[in-house]
Design a protein around this motif. Structure first.
Motif, PDB file in Angstrom:
ATOM      1  N   THR A   2       0.848  -1.194   0.000  1.00  0.00           N
ATOM      2  CA  THR A   2       0.000   0.000   0.000  1.00  0.00           C
ATOM      3  C   THR A   2       0.878   1.236   0.000  1.00  0.00           C
ATOM      4  N   ILE A   4       1.970   4.781   1.081  1.00  0.00           N
ATOM      5  CA  ILE A   4       1.784   5.588   2.291  1.00  0.00           C
ATOM      6  C   ILE A   4       2.716   6.789   2.266  1.00  0.00           C
ATOM      7  N   LYS A   6       5.164   8.620   5.063  1.00  0.00           N
ATOM      8  CA  LYS A   6       5.789   8.345   6.350  1.00  0.00           C
ATOM      9  C   LYS A   6       6.592   9.575   6.784  1.00  0.00           C
ATOM     10  N   ARG A  17      -2.011   6.514   5.083  1.00  0.00           N
ATOM     11  CA  ARG A  17      -2.285   5.931   3.762  1.00  0.00           C
ATOM     12  C   ARG A  17      -2.410   7.071   2.747  1.00  0.00           C
ATOM     13  N   LYS A  39       4.079   0.088   2.234  1.00  0.00           N
ATOM     14  CA  LYS A  39       3.985  -0.681   3.470  1.00  0.00           C
ATOM     15  C   LYS A  39       3.001  -1.830   3.255  1.00  0.00           C
ATOM     16  N   HIS A  40       3.282  -2.984   3.854  1.00  0.00           N
ATOM     17  CA  HIS A  40       2.346  -4.111   3.799  1.00  0.00           C
ATOM     18  C   HIS A  40       1.199  -3.839   4.755  1.00  0.00           C
ATOM     19  N   LEU A  41      -0.006  -3.624   4.215  1.00  0.00           N
ATOM     20  CA  LEU A  41      -1.198  -3.340   5.011  1.00  0.00           C
ATOM     21  C   LEU A  41      -2.380  -4.108   4.433  1.00  0.00           C
TER      22      LEU A  41
END
Length: 53
Positions: A2, A4, A6, A17, A39-41
């Motif tokens: 996903t 994002i 940061k 997100r 990011k893995h979401l």
């Protein structure tokens, strides 16, 4: 994966997100600069409220 935004600050752990990020891309916690990354979401599921009659 996903997309994002940061926070760049090493002391701040905030992330957002991409679909909820603001146009100015400032950290919602410390107001610092943000970095676009991945990011893995889990996927978000839109819930539709049914209209009761």
């Amino acid at each position: 994966m996903t997309k994002i935004w940061k926070c760049k600050s090493p002391d701040c752990k905030a992330w957002v997100r991409e679909e909820f990020a603001t146009e100015e891309q400032k950290c919602p916690m410390c107001k610092g600069d943000m970095l676009r990354t991945m990011k893995h979401l889990p996927a978000l599921v839109k819930k539709v409220k049914s209209k009761s009659r």
